[in-house]
Motif scaffolding. Structure first.
Motif, mmCIF file in Angstrom:
data_model
loop_
_atom_site.group_PDB
_atom_site.id
_atom_site.type_symbol
_atom_site.label_atom_id
_atom_site.label_comp_id
_atom_site.label_asym_id
_atom_site.label_seq_id
_atom_site.Cartn_x
_atom_site.Cartn_y
_atom_site.Cartn_z
ATOM 1 N N GLN A 1 0.874 -1.159 0.000
ATOM 2 C CA GLN A 1 0.000 0.000 0.000
ATOM 3 C C GLN A 1 0.912 1.210 0.000
ATOM 4 N N ASP B 1 -8.225 -5.684 7.958
ATOM 5 C CA ASP B 1 -9.068 -4.500 8.075
ATOM 6 C C ASP B 1 -9.584 -4.068 6.703
ATOM 7 N N LYS B 2 -8.724 -4.072 5.706
ATOM 8 C CA LYS B 2 -9.125 -3.690 4.349
ATOM 9 C C LYS B 2 -10.142 -4.683 3.787
ATOM 10 N N MET C 1 2.034 -4.182 3.731
ATOM 11 C CA MET C 1 0.949 -4.087 4.703
ATOM 12 C C MET C 1 1.106 -5.189 5.749
ATOM 13 N N THR C 2 0.706 -4.878 6.972
ATOM 14 C CA THR C 2 0.715 -5.881 8.033
ATOM 15 C C THR C 2 -0.507 -6.780 7.848
ATOM 16 N N GLU D 1 -2.763 -7.328 9.956
ATOM 17 C CA GLU D 1 -3.903 -6.619 10.533
ATOM 18 C C GLU D 1 -4.467 -5.603 9.550
ATOM 19 N N GLN D 2 -3.599 -4.906 8.809
ATOM 20 C CA GLN D 2 -4.057 -3.943 7.818
ATOM 21 C C GLN D 2 -4.802 -4.643 6.683
#
Length: 62
Positions: free
Chosen positions: A9, A21-22, A14-15, A17-18
């Motif tokens: 990103q 979330d996305k 990105m982790t 968790e990211q």
């Protein structure tokens, strides 16, 4: 060195968790759109299309 594919990103990895979330945001948007389509089809009197949307939502667990 990464063990597998990396999702970027803005050029940055990105982790997990990211990413989750996305994906959750996409899922919520999809639910809103399908609910709106179902409502619109019912308003317009297109019960067959509304039924097809309900069937698709049931299959997806929505």
């Amino acid at each position: 060195m990464s063990d597998g594919p990396v999702i970027l990103q803005d050029g940055q990895p990105m982790t997990p968790e990211q990413i989750v979330d996305k994906l959750n945001n996409y899922q919520h948007a999809l639910h809103r759109v399908t609910n709106e389509l179902e409502s619109w089809n019912l308003t317009e009197g297109d019960e067959d299309s509304a039924q097809a949307i309900r069937f698709g939502k049931a299959v997806l667990g929505a």
